[in-house]
Design a protein around this motif. Structure first.
Motif, PDB file in Angstrom:
ATOM      1  N   TRP A  26       0.820  -1.201   0.000  1.00 40.00           N
ATOM      2  CA  TRP A  26       0.000   0.000   0.000  1.00 40.00           C
ATOM      3  C   TRP A  26       0.859   1.259   0.000  1.00 40.00           C
ATOM      4  CZ3 TRP A  26      -1.123   4.369   2.824  1.00 40.00           C
ATOM      5  CH2 TRP A  26      -2.316   5.000   2.485  1.00 40.00           C
ATOM      6  N   GLN A  27       0.542   2.157  -0.885  1.00 40.65           N
ATOM      7  CA  GLN A  27       1.248   3.434  -0.998  1.00 40.65           C
ATOM      8  C   GLN A  27       0.223   4.504  -1.327  1.00 40.65           C
ATOM      9  OE1 GLN A  27       4.476   4.088  -0.448  1.00 40.65           O
ATOM     10  NE2 GLN A  27       4.251   6.214  -0.961  1.00 40.65           N
ATOM     11  N   ARG A  28       0.269   5.606  -0.641  1.00 37.13           N
ATOM     12  CA  ARG A  28      -0.662   6.699  -0.923  1.00 37.13           C
ATOM     13  C   ARG A  28      -0.036   7.653  -1.924  1.00 37.13           C
ATOM     14  NH1 ARG A  28      -3.600  11.388   2.177  1.00 37.13           N
ATOM     15  NH2 ARG A  28      -5.093  11.715   0.519  1.00 37.13           N
ATOM     16  N   TYR A  29      -0.729   7.884  -3.019  1.00 43.40           N
ATOM     17  CA  TYR A  29      -0.302   8.837  -4.034  1.00 43.40           C
ATOM     18  C   TYR A  29      -1.127  10.101  -3.868  1.00 43.40           C
ATOM     19  CZ  TYR A  29       1.510   4.611  -6.280  1.00 43.40           C
ATOM     20  OH  TYR A  29       2.150   3.436  -6.558  1.00 43.40           O
ATOM     21  N   ILE A  30      -0.486  11.232  -3.973  1.00 44.55           N
ATOM     22  CA  ILE A  30      -1.156  12.518  -3.831  1.00 44.55           C
ATOM     23  C   ILE A  30      -1.211  13.173  -5.212  1.00 44.55           C
ATOM     24  CG2 ILE A  30      -1.090  14.768  -2.689  1.00 44.55           C
ATOM     25  CD1 ILE A  30       0.850  13.241  -0.617  1.00 44.55           C
ATOM     26  N   PRO A  31      -2.413  13.490  -5.724  1.00 45.83           N
ATOM     27  CA  PRO A  31      -2.502  14.114  -7.048  1.00 45.83           C
ATOM     28  C   PRO A  31      -1.937  15.537  -7.041  1.00 45.83           C
ATOM     29  CG  PRO A  31      -4.697  13.785  -6.100  1.00 45.83           C
ATOM     30  CD  PRO A  31      -3.715  13.245  -5.120  1.00 45.83           C
ATOM     31  N   VAL A  32      -1.319  15.907  -8.150  1.00 49.42           N
ATOM     32  CA  VAL A  32      -0.757  17.249  -8.327  1.00 49.42           C
ATOM     33  C   VAL A  32      -1.519  17.909  -9.474  1.00 49.42           C
ATOM     34  CG1 VAL A  32       1.311  18.604  -8.845  1.00 49.42           C
ATOM     35  CG2 VAL A  32       1.505  16.462  -7.548  1.00 49.42           C
ATOM     36  N   PRO A  33      -2.346  18.912  -9.173  1.00 48.97           N
ATOM     37  CA  PRO A  33      -3.121  19.573 -10.236  1.00 48.97           C
ATOM     38  C   PRO A  33      -2.217  20.183 -11.303  1.00 48.97           C
ATOM     39  CG  PRO A  33      -3.869  20.264  -8.061  1.00 48.97           C
ATOM     40  CD  PRO A  33      -2.605  19.471  -7.857  1.00 48.97           C
ATOM     41  N   ARG A  34      -2.690  20.161 -12.534  1.00 42.25           N
ATOM     42  CA  ARG A  34      -2.038  20.774 -13.688  1.00 42.25           C
ATOM     43  C   ARG A  34      -0.676  20.167 -14.022  1.00 42.25           C
ATOM     44  NH1 ARG A  34      -4.047  26.602 -14.599  1.00 42.25           N
ATOM     45  NH2 ARG A  34      -2.454  26.338 -16.159  1.00 42.25           N
ATOM     46  N   SER A  35      -0.429  18.958 -13.565  1.00 38.97           N
ATOM     47  CA  SER A  35       0.821  18.267 -13.901  1.00 38.97           C
ATOM     48  C   SER A  35       0.554  17.323 -15.076  1.00 38.97           C
ATOM     49  CB  SER A  35       1.346  17.500 -12.689  1.00 38.97           C
ATOM     50  OG  SER A  35       0.393  16.546 -12.267  1.00 38.97           O
ATOM     51  N   PRO A  36       1.594  16.891 -15.786  1.00 39.25           N
ATOM     52  CA  PRO A  36       1.383  15.974 -16.916  1.00 39.25           C
ATOM     53  C   PRO A  36       0.741  14.668 -16.433  1.00 39.25           C
ATOM     54  CG  PRO A  36       3.656  16.759 -16.843  1.00 39.25           C
ATOM     55  CD  PRO A  36       3.001  17.217 -15.588  1.00 39.25           C
ATOM     56  N   VAL A  37      -0.061  14.045 -17.269  1.00 36.18           N
ATOM     57  CA  VAL A  37      -0.768  12.827 -16.867  1.00 36.18           C
ATOM     58  C   VAL A  37       0.184  11.698 -16.493  1.00 36.18           C
ATOM     59  CG1 VAL A  37      -2.882  13.339 -18.135  1.00 36.18           C
ATOM     60  CG2 VAL A  37      -1.056  12.042 -19.253  1.00 36.18           C
ATOM     61  N   TRP A  38       1.375  11.652 -17.068  1.00 38.08           N
ATOM     62  CA  TRP A  38       2.330  10.589 -16.768  1.00 38.08           C
ATOM     63  C   TRP A  38       3.094  10.852 -15.471  1.00 38.08           C
ATOM     64  CZ3 TRP A  38       2.823  13.828 -21.015  1.00 38.08           C
ATOM     65  CH2 TRP A  38       3.821  14.785 -20.933  1.00 38.08           C
ATOM     66  N   CYS A  39       2.935  12.035 -14.903  1.00 37.17           N
ATOM     67  CA  CYS A  39       3.609  12.377 -13.654  1.00 37.17           C
ATOM     68  C   CYS A  39       2.635  13.197 -12.801  1.00 37.17           C
ATOM     69  CB  CYS A  39       4.896  13.134 -13.945  1.00 37.17           C
ATOM     70  SG  CYS A  39       6.061  13.117 -12.580  1.00 37.17           S
ATOM     71  N   HIS A  40       1.444  12.653 -12.617  1.00 35.70           N
ATOM     72  CA  HIS A  40       0.344  13.378 -11.982  1.00 35.70           C
ATOM     73  C   HIS A  40       0.272  13.191 -10.465  1.00 35.70           C
ATOM     74  CE1 HIS A  40      -3.425  15.530 -11.928  1.00 35.70           C
ATOM     75  NE2 HIS A  40      -4.006  14.533 -11.311  1.00 35.70           N
ATOM     76  N   HIS A  41       1.173  12.387  -9.897  1.00 37.76           N
ATOM     77  CA  HIS A  41       1.142  12.121  -8.463  1.00 37.76           C
ATOM     78  C   HIS A  41       2.523  12.297  -7.841  1.00 37.76           C
ATOM     79  CE1 HIS A  41      -2.412   9.871  -9.879  1.00 37.76           C
ATOM     80  NE2 HIS A  41      -2.923  10.273  -8.730  1.00 37.76           N
ATOM     81  N   VAL A  42       2.507  12.555  -6.535  1.00 36.34           N
ATOM     82  CA  VAL A  42       3.715  12.518  -5.715  1.00 36.34           C
ATOM     83  C   VAL A  42       3.438  11.549  -4.571  1.00 36.34           C
ATOM     84  CG1 VAL A  42       4.509  14.849  -6.291  1.00 36.34           C
ATOM     85  CG2 VAL A  42       2.996  14.513  -4.326  1.00 36.34           C
ATOM     86  N   PHE A  43       4.493  11.123  -3.900  1.00 36.10           N
ATOM     87  CA  PHE A  43       4.346  10.253  -2.735  1.00 36.10           C
ATOM     88  C   PHE A  43       5.435  10.606  -1.735  1.00 36.10           C
ATOM     89  CE2 PHE A  43       7.275   8.148  -5.518  1.00 36.10           C
ATOM     90  CZ  PHE A  43       8.190   7.508  -4.698  1.00 36.10           C
ATOM     91  N   LEU A  44       5.213  10.245  -0.492  1.00 37.26           N
ATOM     92  CA  LEU A  44       6.145  10.567   0.582  1.00 37.26           C
ATOM     93  C   LEU A  44       7.155   9.449   0.753  1.00 37.26           C
ATOM     94  CD1 LEU A  44       6.695  12.758   2.694  1.00 37.26           C
ATOM     95  CD2 LEU A  44       5.241  11.472   4.273  1.00 37.26           C
ATOM     96  N   TRP A  45       8.440   9.808   0.724  1.00 39.82           N
ATOM     97  CA  TRP A  45       9.524   8.850   0.934  1.00 39.82           C
ATOM     98  C   TRP A  45      10.592   9.530   1.774  1.00 39.82           C
ATOM     99  CZ3 TRP A  45      14.710   8.710  -0.996  1.00 39.82           C
ATOM    100  CH2 TRP A  45      15.388   7.507  -0.756  1.00 39.82           C
ATOM    101  N   GLN A  46      10.861   8.993   2.933  1.00 39.04           N
ATOM    102  CA  GLN A  46      11.881   9.508   3.847  1.00 39.04           C
ATOM    103  C   GLN A  46      11.761  11.016   4.059  1.00 39.04           C
ATOM    104  OE1 GLN A  46      15.784   8.057   2.867  1.00 39.04           O
ATOM    105  NE2 GLN A  46      15.182   5.946   3.166  1.00 39.04           N
ATOM    106  N   GLY A  47      10.535  11.475   4.274  1.00 39.35           N
ATOM    107  CA  GLY A  47      10.287  12.882   4.568  1.00 39.35           C
ATOM    108  C   GLY A  47      10.291  13.805   3.360  1.00 39.35           C
ATOM    109  N   GLN A  48      10.407  13.263   2.163  1.00 41.41           N
ATOM    110  CA  GLN A  48      10.410  14.068   0.940  1.00 41.41           C
ATOM    111  C   GLN A  48       9.241  13.665   0.042  1.00 41.41           C
ATOM    112  OE1 GLN A  48      14.259  14.399  -1.149  1.00 41.41           O
ATOM    113  NE2 GLN A  48      15.057  13.044   0.436  1.00 41.41           N
ATOM    114  N   LEU A  49       8.656  14.660  -0.613  1.00 42.14           N
ATOM    115  CA  LEU A  49       7.657  14.358  -1.634  1.00 42.14           C
ATOM    116  C   LEU A  49       8.392  14.113  -2.951  1.00 42.14           C
ATOM    117  CD1 LEU A  49       4.742  16.865  -0.982  1.00 42.14           C
ATOM    118  CD2 LEU A  49       4.732  14.389  -0.676  1.00 42.14           C
TER     119      LEU A  49
END
Length: 174
Positions: free
Chosen positions: A38-61
């Motif tokens: 399980w991993q939570r992806y956070i959507p990023v508005p107005r970003s390209p469809v192939w890179c539309h999410h960020v996720f948290l890893w070691q305190g960094q998005l």
């Protein structure tokens, strides 16, 4: 797999990345971490469809790059509503244009596999996507999966390179 003690100057190790309908590869030391489950992806508005999410890893998005959608934008409709997933994410390290190490994630369908590749396995890029030369360094033939492009991680995660590759993608499909 060959004995690693026999690795010569014409061989190296690469991670085979199952990214959907295709397999790609990256260098042995470009993959830092594998996140399975399980991993939570956070959507990023107005970003390209192939890179539309960020996720948290070691305190960094970190940006999450979806190579399957980049190569085949029609798949975006299938994954558009995914914000939480049980897929595998490979955390990748790359050097940006300012010679600083940065990190990103590649969405995978299964855990990557490390294997030895050699110069005599070099082959042409798969024909399904005409823009491989914009995002890959080379290609080798894997006995189990066929042609496997070796990704240029800096080109994939740097914004200017994504625009160039995406333009190639859309122009070639018209």
């Amino acid at each position: 797999m060959r004995d690693t003690a026999q690795i010569s100057e014409t061989t190296c190790k690469a991670w085979i990345l199952p990214t959907g309908s295709i397999h790609t590869a990256i260098g042995e030391f470009e993959l830092l971490h594998i996140i399975a489950g399980w991993q939570r992806y956070i959507p990023v508005p107005r970003s390209p469809v192939w890179c539309h999410h960020v996720f948290l890893w070691q305190g960094q998005l970190l940006p999450l790059f979806d190579l399957e959608i980049f190569i085949n934008p029609a798949k975006e409709k299938v994954r558009a509503s995914i914000s939480n997933s049980r897929e595998v994410v490979g955390v990748i390290a790359y050097e940006n244009r300012h010679h600083k190490i940065q990190y990103g994630g590649l969405r995978l369908n299964a855990p990557p596999v490390l294997r030895v590749i050699s110069d005599d396995e070099i082959c042409a890029y798969p024909t399904a996507y005409p823009g491989w030369d914009k995002i890959a360094l080379s290609c080798f033939k894997d006995p189990g999966t066929g042609p496997v492009p070796i990704l240029d991680i800096q080109r994939i995660f740097c914004a200017g390179s994504q625009i160039t590759a995406a333009n190639t993608n859309s122009a070639d499909r018209q």
